[in-house]
Design an enzyme around this catalytic site. Structure first.
Site, mmCIF file in Angstrom:
data_model
loop_
_atom_site.group_PDB
_atom_site.id
_atom_site.type_symbol
_atom_site.label_atom_id
_atom_site.label_comp_id
_atom_site.label_asym_id
_atom_site.label_seq_id
_atom_site.Cartn_x
_atom_site.Cartn_y
_atom_site.Cartn_z
ATOM 1 N N HIS A 1 0.852 -1.198 0.000
ATOM 2 C CA HIS A 1 0.000 0.000 0.000
ATOM 3 C C HIS A 1 0.880 1.237 0.000
ATOM 4 O O HIS A 1 2.102 1.178 0.143
ATOM 5 C CB HIS A 1 -0.977 -0.002 1.178
ATOM 6 C CG HIS A 1 -0.395 0.448 2.496
ATOM 7 N ND1 HIS A 1 -1.062 1.267 3.359
ATOM 8 C CD2 HIS A 1 0.791 0.205 3.085
ATOM 9 C CE1 HIS A 1 -0.330 1.488 4.425
ATOM 10 N NE2 HIS A 1 0.799 0.851 4.292
ATOM 11 N N CYS B 1 5.669 6.984 4.250
ATOM 12 C CA CYS B 1 4.609 6.054 3.792
ATOM 13 C C CYS B 1 3.927 6.586 2.542
ATOM 14 O O CYS B 1 3.075 5.919 1.966
ATOM 15 C CB CYS B 1 3.608 5.833 4.928
ATOM 16 S SG CYS B 1 4.429 5.247 6.411
ATOM 17 N N HIS C 1 4.901 0.316 -0.202
ATOM 18 C CA HIS C 1 5.613 -0.610 0.692
ATOM 19 C C HIS C 1 4.609 -1.678 1.118
ATOM 20 O O HIS C 1 3.433 -1.604 0.769
ATOM 21 C CB HIS C 1 6.178 0.148 1.912
ATOM 22 C CG HIS C 1 5.135 0.817 2.719
ATOM 23 N ND1 HIS C 1 4.609 2.051 2.400
ATOM 24 C CD2 HIS C 1 4.468 0.418 3.830
ATOM 25 C CE1 HIS C 1 3.705 2.394 3.279
ATOM 26 N NE2 HIS C 1 3.571 1.411 4.156
ATOM 27 N N HIS D 1 3.148 -4.836 4.071
ATOM 28 C CA HIS D 1 3.028 -5.333 5.441
ATOM 29 C C HIS D 1 2.562 -6.773 5.433
ATOM 30 O O HIS D 1 1.846 -7.200 4.521
ATOM 31 C CB HIS D 1 2.004 -4.495 6.232
ATOM 32 C CG HIS D 1 2.383 -3.057 6.364
ATOM 33 N ND1 HIS D 1 3.472 -2.636 7.094
ATOM 34 C CD2 HIS D 1 1.842 -1.941 5.835
ATOM 35 C CE1 HIS D 1 3.568 -1.325 7.014
ATOM 36 N NE2 HIS D 1 2.594 -0.873 6.256
ATOM 37 N N ASP E 1 -4.679 -10.635 -0.144
ATOM 38 C CA ASP E 1 -3.348 -11.253 -0.079
ATOM 39 C C ASP E 1 -2.564 -11.057 -1.380
ATOM 40 O O ASP E 1 -3.056 -11.312 -2.476
ATOM 41 C CB ASP E 1 -3.471 -12.754 0.220
ATOM 42 C CG ASP E 1 -2.111 -13.356 0.576
ATOM 43 O OD1 ASP E 1 -1.851 -14.501 0.174
ATOM 44 O OD2 ASP E 1 -1.299 -12.651 1.224
ATOM 45 N N HIS E 2 -1.329 -10.534 -1.202
ATOM 46 C CA HIS E 2 -0.426 -10.249 -2.329
ATOM 47 C C HIS E 2 -1.066 -9.308 -3.352
ATOM 48 O O HIS E 2 -0.869 -9.457 -4.567
ATOM 49 C CB HIS E 2 0.051 -11.548 -2.975
ATOM 50 C CG HIS E 2 1.101 -12.232 -2.144
ATOM 51 N ND1 HIS E 2 0.789 -12.945 -1.013
ATOM 52 C CD2 HIS E 2 2.459 -12.244 -2.227
ATOM 53 C CE1 HIS E 2 1.906 -13.403 -0.461
ATOM 54 N NE2 HIS E 2 2.925 -12.998 -1.163
ATOM 55 N N GLU F 1 -0.727 -4.131 11.796
ATOM 56 C CA GLU F 1 -0.094 -3.697 10.539
ATOM 57 C C GLU F 1 1.418 -3.814 10.661
ATOM 58 O O GLU F 1 2.105 -4.223 9.741
ATOM 59 C CB GLU F 1 -0.494 -2.251 10.237
ATOM 60 C CG GLU F 1 0.148 -1.692 8.987
ATOM 61 C CD GLU F 1 -0.106 -0.203 8.842
ATOM 62 O OE1 GLU F 1 0.357 0.562 9.701
ATOM 63 O OE2 GLU F 1 -0.771 0.165 7.869
HETATM 64 N N1 LIG Z 1 -2.818 6.467 12.349
HETATM 65 C C1 LIG Z 1 -2.067 5.779 11.474
HETATM 66 N N2 LIG Z 1 -0.764 6.061 11.330
HETATM 67 C C2 LIG Z 1 -0.013 5.330 10.455
HETATM 68 C C3 LIG Z 1 -0.566 4.306 9.704
HETATM 69 C C4 LIG Z 1 -1.952 4.023 9.866
HETATM 70 O O1 LIG Z 1 -2.506 3.123 9.218
HETATM 71 N N3 LIG Z 1 -2.654 4.773 10.760
HETATM 72 N N4 LIG Z 1 0.191 3.591 8.831
HETATM 73 C C5 LIG Z 1 1.467 3.866 8.640
HETATM 74 C C6 LIG Z 1 2.212 3.105 7.589
HETATM 75 O O2 LIG Z 1 1.420 2.084 7.072
HETATM 76 C C7 LIG Z 1 3.584 2.548 7.961
HETATM 77 O O3 LIG Z 1 4.004 1.677 6.961
HETATM 78 C C8 LIG Z 1 3.610 1.868 9.275
HETATM 79 O O4 LIG Z 1 4.083 2.813 10.144
HETATM 80 P P1 LIG Z 1 5.210 2.595 11.252
HETATM 81 O O5 LIG Z 1 4.557 2.224 12.513
HETATM 82 O O6 LIG Z 1 6.068 3.773 11.203
HETATM 83 O O7 LIG Z 1 6.021 1.324 10.882
HETATM 84 P P2 LIG Z 1 7.317 1.187 10.000
HETATM 85 O O8 LIG Z 1 6.998 1.338 8.605
HETATM 86 O O9 LIG Z 1 8.396 2.084 10.522
HETATM 87 O O10 LIG Z 1 7.667 -0.323 10.239
HETATM 88 P P3 LIG Z 1 8.664 -0.955 11.240
HETATM 89 O O11 LIG Z 1 9.246 -2.089 10.448
HETATM 90 O O12 LIG Z 1 7.851 -1.392 12.411
HETATM 91 O O13 LIG Z 1 9.679 0.089 11.612
HETATM 92 C C9 LIG Z 1 2.155 4.917 9.371
HETATM 93 N N5 LIG Z 1 1.299 5.609 10.301
HETATM 94 ZN ZN LIG Z 2 2.306 1.002 5.640
#
Ligand SMILES: Nc1nc2c(c(=O)[nH]1)N=C([C@H](O)[C@H](O)COP(=O)(O)OP(=O)(O)OP(=O)(O)O)CN2
Ligand SMILES: [Zn+2]
Length: 149
Positions: free
Chosen positions: A16, A35, A41, A43, A81-82, A125
């Protein structure tokens, strides 16, 4: 008869990008940061589905988990999925945040079972992000009315 809640875990991998056409390029970058990367990227999502009901006197079960698996596989896992979530029609006009995804999964499942059966959907996530939804307040009030008469 006693009631209990059963929670079953499912998984799917999906890509996504946090982006919305309702915002400018700059605002998207400011709000969604890394993001918003145009390349997207992915998940490894984990989904928890919680269903509640009477414990059947013959099977001593609230639910046949294989039947629940079939519903979740058909309506959720196979769909996402995928895949690139941003390409899903449901995300044509909303962002693929965990908040929107958990609401969508709730809406995909709630009509697949009797009223009041689905009590919660949870979505992991990342190691740090977890989202959950238990229906709208109106839905909950209506189901309480059904449950307690
Ligand atoms: N309120 C929200 N904030 C964020 C969301 C969301 O869905 N709701 N999603 C994201 C991104 O999807 C991001 O990929 C995930 O954020 P993050 O926690 O920073 O995780 P990382 O990408 O850093 O993954 P790690 O491997 O755990 O470091 C961001 N915010
Ligand atoms: Zn993400």
């Amino acid at each position: 008869m006693s009631q209990a809640t059963v929670t079953r875990r499912y998984r799917f991998c999906a890509a996504h990008r946090l982006h919305t056409d309702q915002l400018s390029v700059e605002d998207n970058r400011t709000i969604f940061g890394k993001c918003n990367n145009p390349n997207g990227h992915g998940h490894n999502y984990v989904v928890f589905v919680s269903v509640r009901g009477e414990i059947d006197p013959r099977s001593h079960q609230v639910v046949d988990v294989l039947k629940l698996d079939a519903v979740v596989e058909r309506t959720v896992v196979r769909r996402f999925d995928h895949q690139d979530l941003n390409q899903d029609p449901e995300f044509a006009s909303q962002t693929t945040t965990g908040e929107n995804l958990v609401l969508l999964i709730w809406n995909l499942l709630v009509n697949e079972m009797p009223a009041g059966r689905l009590v919660k959907v949870g979505v992991i996530e990342t190691r740090d992000n977890y989202f959950e939804y238990s229906g709208s307040a109106a839905q909950t009030r209506a189901e309480d009315g059904v449950r307690h008469g």
